[in-house]
Design a protein around this motif. Sequence first.
Motif, mmCIF file in Angstrom:
data_model
loop_
_atom_site.group_PDB
_atom_site.id
_atom_site.type_symbol
_atom_site.label_atom_id
_atom_site.label_comp_id
_atom_site.label_asym_id
_atom_site.label_seq_id
_atom_site.Cartn_x
_atom_site.Cartn_y
_atom_site.Cartn_z
ATOM 1 N N GLY A 58 0.821 -1.213 0.000
ATOM 2 C CA GLY A 58 0.000 0.000 0.000
ATOM 3 C C GLY A 58 0.851 1.256 0.000
ATOM 4 O O GLY A 58 0.548 2.219 -0.705
ATOM 5 N N LEU A 59 1.929 1.245 0.784
ATOM 6 C CA LEU A 59 2.812 2.414 0.824
ATOM 7 C C LEU A 59 3.500 2.649 -0.514
ATOM 8 O O LEU A 59 3.649 3.796 -0.950
ATOM 9 C CB LEU A 59 3.852 2.261 1.938
ATOM 10 C CG LEU A 59 3.327 2.491 3.344
ATOM 11 C CD1 LEU A 59 4.366 2.078 4.380
ATOM 12 C CD2 LEU A 59 2.928 3.937 3.545
ATOM 13 N N LEU A 60 3.930 1.576 -1.176
ATOM 14 C CA LEU A 60 4.549 1.725 -2.498
ATOM 15 C C LEU A 60 3.564 2.335 -3.497
ATOM 16 O O LEU A 60 3.900 3.271 -4.224
ATOM 17 C CB LEU A 60 5.020 0.371 -3.023
ATOM 18 C CG LEU A 60 6.390 -0.090 -2.585
ATOM 19 C CD1 LEU A 60 6.610 -1.557 -2.964
ATOM 20 C CD2 LEU A 60 7.467 0.780 -3.189
ATOM 21 N N VAL A 61 2.345 1.801 -3.524
ATOM 22 C CA VAL A 61 1.339 2.279 -4.465
ATOM 23 C C VAL A 61 0.934 3.713 -4.128
ATOM 24 O O VAL A 61 0.811 4.564 -5.010
ATOM 25 C CB VAL A 61 0.114 1.333 -4.464
ATOM 26 C CG1 VAL A 61 -1.042 1.907 -5.260
ATOM 27 C CG2 VAL A 61 0.509 -0.029 -5.004
ATOM 28 N N ARG A 62 0.730 3.992 -2.841
ATOM 29 C CA ARG A 62 0.370 5.346 -2.406
ATOM 30 C C ARG A 62 1.469 6.339 -2.787
ATOM 31 O O ARG A 62 1.197 7.424 -3.299
ATOM 32 C CB ARG A 62 0.152 5.349 -0.893
ATOM 33 C CG ARG A 62 -0.171 6.691 -0.308
ATOM 34 C CD ARG A 62 -0.439 6.557 1.215
ATOM 35 N NE ARG A 62 -0.330 7.805 1.899
ATOM 36 C CZ ARG A 62 -1.242 8.774 1.866
ATOM 37 N NH1 ARG A 62 -2.343 8.610 1.157
ATOM 38 N NH2 ARG A 62 -1.067 9.897 2.519
ATOM 39 N N GLY A 63 2.709 5.969 -2.554
ATOM 40 C CA GLY A 63 3.837 6.828 -2.908
ATOM 41 C C GLY A 63 3.892 7.099 -4.406
ATOM 42 O O GLY A 63 4.156 8.226 -4.833
ATOM 43 N N ALA A 64 3.624 6.060 -5.208
ATOM 44 C CA ALA A 64 3.612 6.244 -6.662
ATOM 45 C C ALA A 64 2.542 7.259 -7.062
ATOM 46 O O ALA A 64 2.798 8.162 -7.858
ATOM 47 C CB ALA A 64 3.379 4.903 -7.359
ATOM 48 N N GLY A 65 1.369 7.115 -6.497
ATOM 49 C CA GLY A 65 0.289 8.052 -6.818
ATOM 50 C C GLY A 65 0.611 9.471 -6.409
ATOM 51 O O GLY A 65 0.415 10.410 -7.179
ATOM 52 N N ILE A 66 1.118 9.629 -5.196
ATOM 53 C CA ILE A 66 1.452 10.971 -4.710
ATOM 54 C C ILE A 66 2.586 11.581 -5.534
ATOM 55 O O ILE A 66 2.567 12.766 -5.859
ATOM 56 C CB ILE A 66 1.806 10.927 -3.210
ATOM 57 C CG1 ILE A 66 0.539 10.607 -2.396
ATOM 58 C CG2 ILE A 66 2.435 12.226 -2.740
ATOM 59 C CD1 ILE A 66 0.809 10.310 -0.931
ATOM 60 N N GLY A 67 3.562 10.762 -5.893
ATOM 61 C CA GLY A 67 4.673 11.254 -6.709
ATOM 62 C C GLY A 67 4.207 11.762 -8.060
ATOM 63 O O GLY A 67 4.622 12.830 -8.520
ATOM 64 N N ILE A 68 3.326 11.007 -8.694
ATOM 65 C CA ILE A 68 2.787 11.417 -10.001
ATOM 66 C C ILE A 68 2.028 12.730 -9.875
ATOM 67 O O ILE A 68 2.241 13.672 -10.635
ATOM 68 C CB ILE A 68 1.870 10.315 -10.571
ATOM 69 C CG1 ILE A 68 2.697 9.111 -11.020
ATOM 70 C CG2 ILE A 68 1.025 10.846 -11.728
ATOM 71 C CD1 ILE A 68 1.867 7.890 -11.357
ATOM 72 N N VAL A 69 1.131 12.790 -8.912
ATOM 73 C CA VAL A 69 0.285 13.968 -8.754
ATOM 74 C C VAL A 69 1.121 15.210 -8.445
ATOM 75 O O VAL A 69 0.908 16.278 -9.024
ATOM 76 C CB VAL A 69 -0.783 13.731 -7.667
ATOM 77 C CG1 VAL A 69 -1.516 15.006 -7.323
ATOM 78 C CG2 VAL A 69 -1.764 12.658 -8.127
ATOM 79 N N THR A 70 2.078 15.076 -7.562
ATOM 80 C CA THR A 70 2.903 16.224 -7.165
ATOM 81 C C THR A 70 3.688 16.786 -8.338
ATOM 82 O O THR A 70 3.638 17.989 -8.612
ATOM 83 C CB THR A 70 3.865 15.836 -6.026
ATOM 84 O OG1 THR A 70 3.099 15.333 -4.935
ATOM 85 C CG2 THR A 70 4.687 17.015 -5.577
ATOM 86 N N VAL A 71 4.400 15.928 -9.035
ATOM 87 C CA VAL A 71 5.248 16.392 -10.134
ATOM 88 C C VAL A 71 4.421 17.003 -11.261
ATOM 89 O O VAL A 71 4.740 18.078 -11.768
ATOM 90 C CB VAL A 71 6.115 15.225 -10.665
ATOM 91 C CG1 VAL A 71 6.757 15.581 -11.991
ATOM 92 C CG2 VAL A 71 7.171 14.869 -9.656
ATOM 93 N N LEU A 72 3.347 16.334 -11.626
ATOM 94 C CA LEU A 72 2.590 16.813 -12.778
ATOM 95 C C LEU A 72 1.765 18.053 -12.478
ATOM 96 O O LEU A 72 1.601 18.906 -13.357
ATOM 97 C CB LEU A 72 1.713 15.694 -13.334
ATOM 98 C CG LEU A 72 2.498 14.525 -13.922
ATOM 99 C CD1 LEU A 72 1.554 13.474 -14.472
ATOM 100 C CD2 LEU A 72 3.467 14.989 -14.988
ATOM 101 N N THR A 73 1.246 18.191 -11.284
ATOM 102 C CA THR A 73 0.497 19.418 -10.985
ATOM 103 C C THR A 73 1.444 20.604 -10.878
ATOM 104 O O THR A 73 1.088 21.714 -11.270
ATOM 105 C CB THR A 73 -0.359 19.285 -9.711
ATOM 106 O OG1 THR A 73 0.443 18.820 -8.637
ATOM 107 C CG2 THR A 73 -1.512 18.342 -9.925
ATOM 108 N N LEU A 74 2.647 20.375 -10.359
ATOM 109 C CA LEU A 74 3.626 21.466 -10.343
ATOM 110 C C LEU A 74 4.011 21.862 -11.767
ATOM 111 O O LEU A 74 4.115 23.048 -12.077
ATOM 112 C CB LEU A 74 4.869 21.068 -9.549
ATOM 113 C CG LEU A 74 4.746 21.157 -8.048
ATOM 114 C CD1 LEU A 74 5.993 20.606 -7.371
ATOM 115 C CD2 LEU A 74 4.494 22.583 -7.609
#
Length: 156
Positions: A58-74
Amino acid sequence: MLALQGVGAFAARSASRRLTSRLGTRTVVLAGLALAAAGTLPFGVTDGPADAVLLAAGLLVRGAGIGIVTVLTLAAAYHGLSRHEIGHASGASRILIQLGGALGVAGVTTLLAGQLGSPGAPTHVAFAHTFWLLIASILVGLLPALALPGRAAEDG
């Protein structure tokens, strides 16, 4: 164990550039939000002693999602800005990220502490309620994500 979330974020950031060029920012951010919600789900459904392997995944998947969202929204925040506007946008976005993170952690901690302070409330129930709130807040992010640019061909 929390380092796994960082590993997921790092791995996803690398892949997000290729996916964005093929699918567009909006689609990839929506997928990232779905990953973040799915990765948070195991924490919301545990009922006492948790399966460490499930939570690690869950932490790996959650981290992947947060990483994608953070980079792309910035990156989307800088879309269409002139060269001299980027400095101001960079400072403003960093302030908002830091402020949002601090307020989010304070809010979640306050909510959890309030539930743990209730007499007779099982600890795992308080944590489950708190993680469901996090899932709901991730899903609320779907609405503004719909305003992000799609593929260049779709945007005209």
